[in-house]
Design a protein around this motif. Structure first.
Motif, PDB file in Angstrom:
ATOM      1  N   TYR A  34       0.827  -1.210   0.000  1.00 32.86           N
ATOM      2  CA  TYR A  34       0.000   0.000   0.000  1.00 32.86           C
ATOM      3  C   TYR A  34       0.860   1.258   0.000  1.00 32.86           C
ATOM      4  N   HIS A  35       2.017   1.196   0.650  1.00 31.25           N
ATOM      5  CA  HIS A  35       2.868   2.374   0.795  1.00 31.25           C
ATOM      6  C   HIS A  35       3.818   2.569  -0.379  1.00 31.25           C
ATOM      7  N   LYS A  36       3.837   1.639  -1.305  1.00 31.80           N
ATOM      8  CA  LYS A  36       4.777   1.729  -2.418  1.00 31.80           C
ATOM      9  C   LYS A  36       4.065   2.194  -3.689  1.00 31.80           C
ATOM     10  N   LEU A  37       4.770   2.926  -4.517  1.00 33.32           N
ATOM     11  CA  LEU A  37       4.180   3.470  -5.732  1.00 33.32           C
ATOM     12  C   LEU A  37       4.053   2.414  -6.822  1.00 33.32           C
ATOM     13  N   THR A  38       2.985   2.549  -7.590  1.00 32.12           N
ATOM     14  CA  THR A  38       2.778   1.689  -8.756  1.00 32.12           C
ATOM     15  C   THR A  38       2.648   2.525 -10.024  1.00 32.12           C
ATOM     16  N   TYR A  39       2.925   3.810  -9.917  1.00 34.67           N
ATOM     17  CA  TYR A  39       2.818   4.734 -11.050  1.00 34.67           C
ATOM     18  C   TYR A  39       3.919   5.777 -10.917  1.00 34.67           C
ATOM     19  N   TYR A  40       4.309   6.348 -12.052  1.00 35.84           N
ATOM     20  CA  TYR A  40       5.386   7.344 -12.041  1.00 35.84           C
ATOM     21  C   TYR A  40       5.090   8.411 -13.091  1.00 35.84           C
ATOM     22  N   GLY A  41       5.751   9.535 -12.956  1.00 36.08           N
ATOM     23  CA  GLY A  41       5.598  10.597 -13.933  1.00 36.08           C
ATOM     24  C   GLY A  41       4.428  11.513 -13.644  1.00 36.08           C
ATOM     25  N   LEU A  42       4.040  12.260 -14.661  1.00 39.91           N
ATOM     26  CA  LEU A  42       3.003  13.286 -14.541  1.00 39.91           C
ATOM     27  C   LEU A  42       1.614  12.689 -14.762  1.00 39.91           C
ATOM     28  N   HIS A  43       0.677  13.067 -13.892  1.00 40.99           N
ATOM     29  CA  HIS A  43      -0.705  12.589 -14.020  1.00 40.99           C
ATOM     30  C   HIS A  43      -1.677  13.691 -13.606  1.00 40.99           C
ATOM     31  N   SER A  44      -2.809  13.729 -14.274  1.00 40.66           N
ATOM     32  CA  SER A  44      -3.904  14.587 -13.836  1.00 40.66           C
ATOM     33  C   SER A  44      -4.666  13.857 -12.739  1.00 40.66           C
ATOM     34  N   LEU A  45      -5.091  14.620 -11.729  1.00 39.15           N
ATOM     35  CA  LEU A  45      -5.805  14.003 -10.617  1.00 39.15           C
ATOM     36  C   LEU A  45      -7.291  13.893 -10.947  1.00 39.15           C
ATOM     37  N   THR A  46      -7.575  13.055 -11.922  1.00 36.93           N
ATOM     38  CA  THR A  46      -8.950  12.722 -12.265  1.00 36.93           C
ATOM     39  C   THR A  46      -9.492  11.743 -11.231  1.00 36.93           C
ATOM     40  N   PHE A  47     -10.803  11.496 -11.270  1.00 38.84           N
ATOM     41  CA  PHE A  47     -11.386  10.558 -10.307  1.00 38.84           C
ATOM     42  C   PHE A  47     -10.687   9.196 -10.313  1.00 38.84           C
ATOM     43  N   PRO A  48     -10.500   8.549 -11.467  1.00 36.16           N
ATOM     44  CA  PRO A  48      -9.881   7.222 -11.402  1.00 36.16           C
ATOM     45  C   PRO A  48      -8.472   7.258 -10.822  1.00 36.16           C
ATOM     46  N   PHE A  49      -7.709   8.298 -11.159  1.00 38.37           N
ATOM     47  CA  PHE A  49      -6.322   8.309 -10.690  1.00 38.37           C
ATOM     48  C   PHE A  49      -6.221   8.643  -9.200  1.00 38.37           C
ATOM     49  N   LYS A  50      -7.106   9.474  -8.692  1.00 41.57           N
ATOM     50  CA  LYS A  50      -7.070   9.798  -7.266  1.00 41.57           C
ATOM     51  C   LYS A  50      -7.157   8.554  -6.406  1.00 41.57           C
ATOM     52  N   THR A  51      -7.892   7.567  -6.874  1.00 41.04           N
ATOM     53  CA  THR A  51      -8.048   6.344  -6.083  1.00 41.04           C
ATOM     54  C   THR A  51      -6.746   5.553  -5.980  1.00 41.04           C
ATOM     55  N   ARG A  52      -5.766   5.885  -6.798  1.00 41.85           N
ATOM     56  CA  ARG A  52      -4.478   5.184  -6.763  1.00 41.85           C
ATOM     57  C   ARG A  52      -3.475   5.843  -5.815  1.00 41.85           C
ATOM     58  N   VAL A  53      -3.791   7.035  -5.341  1.00 41.78           N
ATOM     59  CA  VAL A  53      -2.864   7.787  -4.485  1.00 41.78           C
ATOM     60  C   VAL A  53      -3.129   7.413  -3.031  1.00 41.78           C
ATOM     61  N   ASN A  54      -2.108   6.908  -2.340  1.00 40.52           N
ATOM     62  CA  ASN A  54      -2.321   6.526  -0.949  1.00 40.52           C
ATOM     63  C   ASN A  54      -2.479   7.761  -0.061  1.00 40.52           C
ATOM     64  N   SER A  55      -3.018   7.552   1.115  1.00 46.29           N
ATOM     65  CA  SER A  55      -3.375   8.678   1.984  1.00 46.29           C
ATOM     66  C   SER A  55      -2.370   8.935   3.094  1.00 46.29           C
TER      67      SER A  55
END
Length: 349
Positions: free
Chosen positions: A137-158
């Protein structure tokens, strides 16, 4: 000269770890920082160690408060901070030497609202048993630039500590930590994600996250099932709902909010010990937040959030008094719109 980065550290009974933490910040390759340490009524030697550091380096600011919890400590740190950018560190963790430099360079050069890095997960005890997905959960699975759209926000840990935030966004939307609750850090990050537009993730392990059995995180998520610890997840979502409404951000984040709420409800139910406790919890959800959700504000939830089989008998007990008609009104639609999973596996032998 004002610092570019303010690093905020809540400290409570951490004298065994705090020196390593502070040393890692003082040894950063980027020097224009301030380190705000908020002692939250520690009963050990934490405050003495902090004061010793502050006498040697003017970049260290020590705030002492009666024990009020990490949310209040972080809020005080935010009010005291002067940096254009905000970072956080837990008192038993430590930064890699280039963390501040690389995080600042990323958020500035990429012109994004949020930057995030990878981390090293370190076990304090070899016998400390933790599931792989809890570490992942604490490790990244994505890199680079992204827009914080609804689907992508769910991938960002809290978690707080692997991110660098803009003060301007925090102040514009009055983002803060709800005091008196577990999961206050989650509430802060979720607020920020609902206000931010872009994120840049770097594949560099800059933060060292120490897993130990007596940490606040462990006691909150993995120790004995404390009702407050579990139910506070719903209380902070109520806080988030109010903050989004106050900032006119609810409409833009409605699906995201429901998905996060659904996941938390599922998580708490998984922690419950009996069907009776599940029923009690879902009634608590109903009274705390579900009836505050205006269904008209969420017209497309059933289309965007897949619903599995929800058996009638598991959500029939939930009712609300209808003051106009003076009769009980079943709230099946509320439960059905919020929960994205089946109750069937909560049957107990």
């Amino acid at each position: 000269m004002l610092p570019d980065i303010s690093i905020i550290i809540p400290v409570y009974n951490c004298d065994k770890f705090i020196k390593k933490c502070i040393d890692s910040l003082l040894n950063q390759t980027f020097k224009n920082i301030e380190i705000i340490c908020v002692n939250d009524g520690s009963k050990d030697n934490s405050l003495t160690i902090l004061n010793s550091f502050s006498q040697k380096d003017k970049r260290i600011i020590v705030i002492d408060q009666e024990n009020s919890g990490p949310a209040e400590a972080r809020n005080k740190g935010l009010k005291k901070s002067c940096g254009e950018f905000i970072m956080f560190c837990d008192s038993d963790d430590w930064y890699e030497p280039t963390m501040c430099e690389k995080m600042l360079e990323t958020i500035q050069s990429k012109s994004v609202d949020l930057a995030i890095c990878n981390c090293n997960v370190v076990k304090d005890e070899q016998k400390y048993d933790l599931r792989d997905n809890d570490i992942d959960y604490h490790k990244l699975t994505y890199y680079g630039l992204h827009s914080l759209t609804f689907p992508f926000k769910t991938r960002v840990n809290s978690v707080l500590w692997n991110k660098i935030f803009k003060r301007s966004i925090i102040e514009k939307y009055n983002i803060a930590f709800p005091s008196g609750y577990y999961h206050d850090d989650m509430a802060f990050v979720l607020q920020y994600l609902c206000c931010a537009k872009t994120i840049y993730a770097i594949d560099v392990h800059l933060y060292n996250y120490l897993l130990r059995s007596d940490s606040i995180m462990h006691k909150t998520y993995f120790s004995a099932k404390d009702r407050k610890k579990m139910f506070d997840a719903i209380d902070v979502m109520k806080y988030l709902l109010l903050r989004l409404s106050d900032n006119n951000l609810l409409n833009d984040n409605k699906t995201y909010f429901i998905v996060i709420l659904s996941g938390l409800i599922k998580w708490v139910i998984g922690m419950c010990n009996s069907k009776e406790e599940i029923i009690f919890f879902l009634n608590y959800c109903n009274e705390t937040i579900l009836f505050d959700l205006d269904l008209d504000c969420f017209p497309d939830i059933e289309n965007k959030v897949p619903l599995l089989n929800i058996k009638d008998k598991y959500y029939q007990p939930f009712y609300q008094e209808d003051n106009k008609k003076k009769k009980k009104k079943p709230v099946k639609k509320f439960i059905k719109k919020v929960l994205t999973f089946s109750f069937s596996y909560f049957l107990f032998p």
